[in-house]
Design an enzyme around this catalytic site. Structure first.
Site, PDB file in Angstrom:
ATOM      1  N   GLU A   1      28.456  20.982   0.993  1.00  9.90           N
ATOM      2  CA  GLU A   1      29.057  19.790   0.796  1.00  9.90           C
ATOM      3  C   GLU A   1      29.020  19.499  -0.528  1.00  9.90           C
ATOM      4  OE1 GLU A   1      26.491  17.880   3.650  1.00  9.90           O
ATOM      5  OE2 GLU A   1      27.391  18.815   5.076  1.00  9.90           O
TER       6      GLU A   1
ATOM      7  N   GLY B   1      27.269  21.213  10.804  1.00  6.23           N
ATOM      8  CA  GLY B   1      27.794  20.131  11.552  1.00  6.23           C
ATOM      9  C   GLY B   1      28.800  20.043  12.562  1.00  6.23           C
TER      10      GLY B   1
ATOM     11  N   LYS C   1      20.941  14.309   4.581  1.00  2.00           N
ATOM     12  CA  LYS C   1      22.112  13.989   3.811  1.00  2.00           C
ATOM     13  C   LYS C   1      22.250  12.710   3.583  1.00  2.00           C
ATOM     14  CE  LYS C   1      23.931  18.054   6.266  1.00  2.00           C
ATOM     15  NZ  LYS C   1      25.066  18.919   6.918  1.00  2.00           N
TER      16      LYS C   1
ATOM     17  N   ASN D   1      17.442  18.013   6.258  1.00  2.00           N
ATOM     18  CA  ASN D   1      18.354  17.769   5.315  1.00  2.00           C
ATOM     19  C   ASN D   1      19.029  16.717   5.780  1.00  2.00           C
ATOM     20  OD1 ASN D   1      20.400  17.088   3.520  1.00  2.00           O
ATOM     21  ND2 ASN D   1      21.560  19.203   4.053  1.00  2.00           N
TER      22      ASN D   1
ATOM     23  N   GLU E   1      23.558  29.252   4.807  1.00  2.00           N
ATOM     24  CA  GLU E   1      24.612  28.382   5.604  1.00  2.00           C
ATOM     25  C   GLU E   1      25.828  28.730   5.803  1.00  2.00           C
ATOM     26  OE1 GLU E   1      21.954  24.510   6.028  1.00  2.00           O
ATOM     27  OE2 GLU E   1      22.959  24.206   4.393  1.00  2.00           O
TER      28      GLU E   1
ATOM     29  N   HIS F   1      24.069  22.814  -2.144  1.00  2.00           N
ATOM     30  CA  HIS F   1      24.553  22.718  -0.698  1.00  2.00           C
ATOM     31  C   HIS F   1      26.079  22.725  -0.717  1.00  2.00           C
ATOM     32  CE1 HIS F   1      25.330  21.147   3.355  1.00  2.00           C
ATOM     33  NE2 HIS F   1      24.396  21.482   3.681  1.00  2.00           N
TER      34      HIS F   1
ATOM     35  N   SER G   1      24.126  23.897  12.322  1.00  2.00           N
ATOM     36  CA  SER G   1      23.992  23.350  13.765  1.00  2.00           C
ATOM     37  C   SER G   1      22.664  23.986  14.428  1.00  2.00           C
ATOM     38  CB  SER G   1      25.202  23.942  14.665  1.00  2.00           C
ATOM     39  OG  SER G   1      26.359  23.063  14.057  1.00  2.00           O
TER      40      SER G   1
END
Ligand code: PGA
Length: 256
Positions: free
Chosen positions: A100, A176, A15, A13, A170, A98, A216
Site C-alpha cells: 500500500e 484485503g 493499517k 497490521n 504478500e 508494504h 487475506s
C-alpha cells in the site's frame, strides 16, 4: 529444511484503523487470548496509537510495531517519523515497504532499502514486505520480481543484522481481497525468497530466516498456510482487528 531453526512470528497490521482508546480495547481483548503463544506476536498500529499500545501491552508477550519509518534520523521531513523516535518510546518492530505504501505513496525499492537500513541502525526489527501484482503473476515473473525486491531492500544489510529482518511475502492481489494465495503458491514463493537469502548470504542464514505470508490470512486458512515448510508466520491485516480471529491464527502458528 528444519522449521525449528527459526521463530514463528504472527504480526497484525492494523493499517489506518483504531484510535488510542480503541487500541487499548482491542489489545485488552487480544492479550489474554495469546498469552500462552508459542510464537512471537506483534501488533503494528498507527503512529498515533503507539503510546496507548505500548502501555496496554506492557509486561505481556505482545510486541508493538509501527507501519513505516523515515531513513533520516531527524530533519525537515514533514509528516514523517524517524526510526530512533520509535525505539525511544519502546517500539521494537516496523513494517517497511508494504504494497500500500509502494502503490499509494510512491515507495520504491530504493526508498525501501534506505528505510530498512535506518530501522536496523536504530535497533528495530524490520518486517519487509515484498510481493507481486496479479498482472505480474500472470506474466510468470513473480519469483524474479520478488527476488529483485528482496535483493534491493537488503543492500548493505550485514549477515549479523538478519536476525532482525523478517520478510513478509504478500501477493498484492491477495491483500484485503479475501482471495488468499493457495498454500502451495505461498510456500513456493516463500521458498524462493529463502533461496535468495541463501545466495545473498549463506544457507545457515537462510535456514534461520523468518518468512511470513500475508494476504487475506484468516482464522480458517492460517493452519494450512502455516503448515508449508517455508511459511514461518503471517502478516495479518483484516483478521488482526478481530481479537478471536487473530488469536486463532496465533494458535495455529504456535502448533506449527
Ligand atoms: P489482509 O492484509 O490480511 O487484510 O489481506 C494483509 C496486509 O496487507 O498486510
Amino acid at each position: 529444511m528444519n522449521k525449528q531453526l527459526r521463530k514463528a512470528v504472527i504480526a497484525g497490521n492494523w493499517k489506518m484503523n483504531k484510535n488510542p482508546e480503541e487500541t487499548k480495547t482491542l489489545l485488552n481483548e487480544v492479550l489474554p487470548l495469546v498469552k500462552d503463544a508459542d510464537c512471537e506476536v506483534v501488533a503494528c498500529v498507527p503512529f498515533i496509537d503507539l503510546m496507548a499500545a505500548l502501555d496496554a501491552a506492557k509486561g505481556s508477550n505482545v510486541k508493538i510495531g509501527a507501519q513505516n519509518c523515515h531513513w533520516e534520523k531527524n530533519g525537515a521531513f514533514t509528516g514523517e517519523i524517524a526510526a530512533p523516535m520509535l525505539t525511544a518510546v519502546g517500539v521494537t518492530h516496523v513494517i517497511i515497504g508494504h504494497s500500500e505504501r509502494r502503490t499509494y505513496f510512491g515507495e520504491t525499492d530504493e526508498t525501501v532499502n534506505k528505510r530498512v537500513r535506518a530501522a536496523l541502525d536504530a535497533g528495530l526489527t524490520v518486517i519487509l514486505c515484498v510481493g507481486e501484482a496479479l498482472e505480474q503473476r500472470e506474466q510468470g515473473i513473480t519469483e524474479e520480481l520478488v527476488a529483485l525486491q528482496t535483493k534491493i531492500a537488503l543492500q548493505g544489510v550485514k549477515e549479523y543484522e538478519l536476525s532482525r529482518v523478517i520478510i513478509a511475502y504478500e501477493p498484492i492481489w491477495a491483500i484485503g481481497t479475501g482471495r488468499t494465495a493457495t498454500s502451495e503458491q505461498a510456500g513456493e514463493v516463500c521458498g524462493a525468497i529463502r533461496g535468495v537469502i541463501a545466495r545473498l548470504y549463506n544457507q545457515k542464514a537462510a535456514d534461520a530466516f523468518t518468512i511470513q505470508y500475508g494476504g487475506s490470512m484468516n482464522a480458517k486458512n492460517a493452519a494450512e498456510l502455516l503448515a508449508q515448510p517455508d511459511v514461518d508466520g503471517g502478516l495479518i491485516g483484516g483478521a488482526s482487528l478481530k481479537a478471536a480471529d487473530f488469536a486463532e491464527i496465533v494458535r495455529a502458528a504456535s502448533q506449527g
